[in-house]
Design an enzyme around this catalytic site. Structure first.
Site, PDB file in Angstrom:
ATOM      1  N   TYR A   1     -11.109   5.370  14.402  1.00 57.93           N
ATOM      2  CA  TYR A   1     -10.083   5.753  13.407  1.00 57.93           C
ATOM      3  C   TYR A   1      -9.984   7.271  13.319  1.00 57.93           C
ATOM      4  CZ  TYR A   1      -7.762   5.928   8.786  1.00 57.93           C
ATOM      5  OH  TYR A   1      -6.895   6.175   7.733  1.00 57.93           O
TER       6      TYR A   1
ATOM      7  N   GLY B   1       0.797  -1.228   0.000  1.00 59.98           N
ATOM      8  CA  GLY B   1       0.000   0.000   0.000  1.00 59.98           C
ATOM      9  C   GLY B   1       0.827   1.274   0.000  1.00 59.98           C
TER      10      GLY B   1
ATOM     11  N   LYS C   1      -6.689   9.486  14.236  1.00 62.40           N
ATOM     12  CA  LYS C   1      -5.983  10.296  13.234  1.00 62.40           C
ATOM     13  C   LYS C   1      -5.931  11.774  13.647  1.00 62.40           C
ATOM     14  CE  LYS C   1      -4.741   7.076  10.323  1.00 62.40           C
ATOM     15  NZ  LYS C   1      -3.326   6.787  10.059  1.00 62.40           N
TER      16      LYS C   1
END
Ligand code: NDP
Length: 251
Positions: A156, A21, A160
């Site tokens: 998430y 990725g 972040k």
């Protein structure tokens, strides 16, 4: 006029989660710019393959385990004697309605996406501060500034947001001692992380129609920014969050 210097010749660069990725693409771009790569990855098969392809090192690393992170950094220091850059890229996402998120799932996302970034910054930071030089690049997300739709992912998003503010906090502490700390916040990028979600036509349509450029980003479009932030060309940048999202956050 001084020509901007994007050269990473002989730099020792660690990329966490660099087996695939965005992480792999960053590692590949940095190697092409002259760096020697250390792939610090939980997945031994992708990690070893990536290191082999880039003629770098693979060190099995789970970023959620601070003693494991410490051993990884010690091994790099023993072999190379210095660390010029670390890209804290390892990350996971879970899409669960917030009212149903278990304690274990919350902790898992926080431990990879935020604790892991801190552990790596702390261990590498000690060596960079001793040397008075280094560039730390944390992979945040546009999800640290906006709340995605339609999918639920509060853990998430919160992690972040933490990465972006941790970056600014460390930049304030460490930049006076020669260590620059910046984050990159991608929008939707085509990788394993987004693959399953993109097979859902409802999610795909909302994601693309919410992005002014009308497409996903490529991992290479994130990697270019990482090369810049590692290089002398970004020598006056610290505490910055560089958003690369095809315009998602303008609306
Ligand atoms: P991928 O899932 O393709 O790659 C993530 C990598 O991190 C995998 O190799 C994975 O290994 C590794 N990893 C997971 N957990 C750990 C751990 N505990 N310790 C070490 N390595 C680990 O994701 P992307 O390339 O898409 O994402 C890379 C980063 O970019 C993440 O931080 C993500 O949040 C961020 N990002 C991605 C976006 C996107 O649209 N793709 C958008 C915004 C930000 P394994 O093979 O075992 O899973």
């Amino acid at each position: 006029m001084n020509t901007p210097n994007f050269n990473l010749s002989n730099q020792i660069v660690i990329v966490t989660g660099g087996g695939q990725g965005i992480g792999f693409e960053i590692a590949q771009a940095m190697q092409a710019s002259g760096a020697h790569l250390v792939i610090a990855e939980a997945n031994a098969s992708t990690g070893e393959a990536a290191a082999h392809k880039l003629e770098g090192d693979f060190i099995a690393t789970d970023v959620t385990d601070s003693s494991n992170v410490k051993s990884m950094v010690q091994a790099v220091m023993k072999k190379h004697g210095r660390i010029d850059c670390i890209v804290n890229n390892a990350g996971i996402c879970r899409n669960t309605p917030s009212e149903d998120v278990s304690d274990d799932e919350w902790r898992l996302v926080m431990s990879v996406d935020l604790d892991g970034v801190f552990y790596c910054c702390r261990e590498v930071g000690k060596h960079m501060l001793t040397r008075g030089a280094g560039s730390i690049i944390n992979i945040g997300s546009m999800s640290g500034s906006i709340s995605n739709r339609p999918q639920p992912q509060s853990a998430y998003n919160a992690a972040k947001a933490g990465v972006i503010h941790l970056t600014k906090s460390l930049a304030g502490e460490w930049s006076p001692r020669g260590v620059r700390v910046n984050s990159i916040s991608p929008g939707y990028i085509g990788t394993a992380m987004t693959k399953a979600a993109l097979e859902n036509p409802e999610w795909r349509d909302i994601w693309l129609s919410s992005t002014p450029m009308g497409r996903l980003g490529e991992p290479a479009e994130v990697a270019a920014i990482a090369v810049f932030l590692a290089s002398p060309a970004s020598s006056f940048m610290t505490g910055s969050d560089v958003v690369v999202d095809g315009g998602y956050t303008v609306w």
